[in-house]
Design a protein around this motif. Structure first.
Motif, PDB file in Angstrom:
ATOM      1  N   UNK A 146      76.614   5.771 -11.417  1.00 57.46           N
ATOM      2  CA  UNK A 146      76.283   4.336 -11.351  1.00 57.46           C
ATOM      3  C   UNK A 146      74.886   4.128 -10.805  1.00 57.46           C
ATOM      4  N   UNK A 147      74.528   4.977  -9.792  1.00 61.22           N
ATOM      5  CA  UNK A 147      73.177   4.878  -9.234  1.00 61.22           C
ATOM      6  C   UNK A 147      72.140   5.245 -10.298  1.00 61.22           C
ATOM      7  N   UNK A 181      69.162   2.785 -11.823  1.00 63.18           N
ATOM      8  CA  UNK A 181      67.751   3.118 -11.969  1.00 63.18           C
ATOM      9  C   UNK A 181      67.320   3.088 -13.440  1.00 63.18           C
ATOM     10  N   UNK A 182      68.201   3.422 -14.337  1.00 59.77           N
ATOM     11  CA  UNK A 182      67.878   3.333 -15.773  1.00 59.77           C
ATOM     12  C   UNK A 182      67.608   1.893 -16.179  1.00 59.77           C
ATOM     13  N   UNK A 183      68.424   1.001 -15.573  1.00 65.62           N
ATOM     14  CA  UNK A 183      68.194  -0.417 -15.880  1.00 65.62           C
ATOM     15  C   UNK A 183      66.878  -0.897 -15.309  1.00 65.62           C
ATOM     16  N   UNK A 184      66.456  -0.342 -14.154  1.00 62.90           N
ATOM     17  CA  UNK A 184      65.218  -0.749 -13.529  1.00 62.90           C
ATOM     18  C   UNK A 184      64.011  -0.050 -14.166  1.00 62.90           C
ATOM     19  N   UNK A 228      62.687   6.960 -16.633  1.00 62.38           N
ATOM     20  CA  UNK A 228      63.062   8.056 -15.730  1.00 62.38           C
ATOM     21  C   UNK A 228      64.559   8.331 -15.735  1.00 62.38           C
ATOM     22  N   UNK A 229      65.334   7.668 -16.592  1.00 65.85           N
ATOM     23  CA  UNK A 229      66.797   7.735 -16.537  1.00 65.85           C
ATOM     24  C   UNK A 229      67.383   9.074 -16.955  1.00 65.85           C
ATOM     25  N   UNK A 230      66.885   9.803 -17.981  1.00 67.12           N
ATOM     26  CA  UNK A 230      67.568  11.063 -18.370  1.00 67.12           C
ATOM     27  C   UNK A 230      67.650  12.065 -17.231  1.00 67.12           C
TER      28      UNK A 230
END
Length: 568
Positions: free
Chosen positions: A154-155, A159-162, A166-168
């Protein structure tokens, strides 16, 4: 399905912990681990509070929410360590889980979200994962680990949403961390189960060992044989009451362990123990052991070495002590019991032929005129009568042993009865030198008159066999003031015969024991049986009577107290 439903019928859920010790509610090892985790949580909370202060001191922006969370977590962990009740293991996500692991997950997740990328709190999630794995069931362990993994994912999603670019990497890191936590949880849970299982086995073995030790102590204490446990240094680590009785010298008062050579009388025992260790094989020897009072006691000593599988702990020498007097008496009693039964049967068969021999000899004696022939028939009659007395002794003993029930007997006045029986014996045996000293006037005792006659005749016959012919060589005394039994009617038969050897004294009242070949060895034994039947006691003592400078052999009979002590 039937098996499963029966397991759940008790109302308690079946878990992987139930196989450790059925019915057990607590595990000391798990309770210690719980206290350890409570201490670790308090330490982590304190570190978090200090971390916020250090971050502010280094010039970073103060995070009021993070400070509040850290301070609240410190208070919660301190209160949890003091008040949260834990019953191992944690079987579900109940109050115990919520007040410990649940608070940890909530605080660590909130700190991770609050401070964003400034500080990485992911390693702290290992604490609740380990805690649930060690202290909980598989369901609690895997559920907690899955919850941590979902929080990490979830964290990463947040961060992926923000920051989509950098999400992968964050998703991969969360997945790897979750996988590692699952592996750690499984290993920790299995190790905790093994610890609890070994603790249960250890407790069971300890209980079994304690029970076995108690049984061994009870058996050793009740053994008629003395037992000493001696190490290679000659120190006694255990001794039973029988050993104290056999060795004497205050062994029971010595503090364990004590050196076996502490008493000079035990030096031979210490030497035998050293010989056992030197030869590494059992030893057996008969050793005279000096006593604090009286003559030395012959003791049969046997030693054995205990097997030792542990090199750090040597063998122990177990020494068994047997009083030869008691051993010989027991063997003799067993043999003579069988002999007595056989003798009684044989005696019955002998009486009829013996009566025929006596009668035929008497008839033959009437027709003989030659003195030599009459002398021969007289010898036949004399020996036939002697054999008849032996037969009567054997039958009397057999009857006495069959009638061991306590008999009150008739109530007789002691002095006149003893006087009449003694004078009757003197007339029949034509024995001179017998003195009467009757000092129990009017005293009544309960004793069958015929049995009292047989008792007194046997004691007088025994005294006449060894006494001299002087006046007063045999004295028959009645008294109420004999030393050792004051106020108890006592009959004493004293003679000036030679002292009895210690070996003879030990076996005086045993059946078929006699120092003469012409005696049946049943007289004193019959006296003892008759006394026992009437609640009286009989004994022997070497002493001098009042007014006599010469010591002699005294047999004394202590009568049971009568309801009417004195005649009116």
């Amino acid at each position: 399905m039937g098996s499963s439903s029966s397991l759940w019928a008790s109302g308690e859920p079946v878990t992987d912990w139930d196989v450790l010790e059925p019915g057990a509610r607590e595990s000391a090892a798990l309770l210690r681990l719980w206290r350890g985790f409570m201490g670790a949580r308090c330490f982590v909370a304190l570190v978090l509070v200090l971390l916020q202060g250090v971050s502010f001191a280094l010039g970073q922006t103060m995070q009021p929410v993070a400070v509040a969370l850290s301070a609240s977590y410190l208070a919660a962990t301190a209160l949890g360590a003091r008040y949260v009740h834990f019953e191992p293991p944690m079987r579900g996500f109940g109050a115990t889980w919520m007040l410990s692991t649940g608070i940890d997950l909530a605080v660590f997740a909130a700190l991770q979200v609050t401070q964003g990328g400034n500080i990485n709190y992911t390693p702290l999630f290992a604490l609740p994962v380990l805690m649930s794995a060690v202290l909980g069931t598989v369901m609690v362990s895997m559920g907690t680990t899955a919850g941590v993994t979902l929080l990490l994912l979830a964290d990463a999603a947040w961060h992926w949403a923000q920051q989509p670019g950098d999400s992968p990497a964050r998703f991969v890191q969360a997945a790897l961390t979750g996988t590692g936590l699952f592996v750690v949880a499984l290993l920790a849970h299995e190790l905790a189960r093994r610890l609890a299982r070994e603790e249960a086995v250890s407790q069971h073995n300890r209980s079994s060992a304690q029970m076995q030790a108690q049984v061994n102590d009870l058996v050793i204490e009740t053994l008629s044989e003395g037992v000493l446990v001696i190490d290679a240094e000659g120190l006694v680590h255990a001794a039973n009451p029988a050993a104290d009785a056999i060795l004497g010298q205050g062994l029971g008062q010595l503090r364990l362990p004590f050196p076996l050579h502490a008493q000079p009388a035990w030096h031979a025992l210490a030497a035998l123990a050293r010989q056992t260790y030197a030869r590494r094989e059992p030893q057996s020897e008969e050793i005279p052991v000096a006593q604090a009072r009286g003559a030395a006691r012959e003791v049969r000593v046997r030693t054995r070495l205990t097997p030792s599988s542990d090199r750090r702990m040597g063998s122990l020498c177990v020494m068994f002590l047997q009083d030869l007097r008691e051993l010989e008496a027991r063997i003799r009693t067993e043999k003579l019991a069988a002999m007595g039964r056989m003798s009684a049967a044989v005696a019955h068969e002998i009486r009829n032929p013996l009566a025929a021999i006596t009668q035929a000899s008497a008839l033959l004696n009437e027709d003989l005129t030659d003195p030599a022939h009459r002398q021969l028939t007289h010898m036949v009659q004399h020996n036939a009568q002697r054999l008849a007395r032996i037969v009567d002794d054997v039958l009397d003993v057999s009857r006495a042993r069959q009638q061991r029930v306590l008999s009150l007997g008739e109530q007789v006045v002691l002095d006149p009865t003893v006087q009449a029986l003694t004078e009757e014996w003197m007339r029949q045996t034509r024995r001179q030198g017998v003195t009467l000293a009757l000092d129990a006037p009017g005293v009544e005792v309960r004793f069958d008159v015929e049995h009292l006659r047989r008792l007194l005749v046997n004691l007088l016959d025994n005294a006449a066999r060894y006494a001299s012919l002087r006046e007063g060589a045999i004295q028959v005394v009645t008294t109420l003031q004999r030393a050792g039994s004051p106020g108890r009617p006592t009959l004493q038969v004293w003679s000036d015969g030679a002292p009895l050897e210690p070996a003879v004294q030990r076996h005086l009242f045993e059946p078929f024991f006699s120092s003469e070949s012409r005696s049946s060895g049943l007289g004193l034994f019959l006296c003892r049986e008759l006394c026992r039947r009437h609640g009286a006691t009989i004994g022997y003592e070497r002493r001098a009577l009042a007014g006599e400078a010469l010591e002699g052999n005294e047999f004394f009979v202590g009568f049971a107290a009568s309801e009417n002590r004195l005649t009116q």
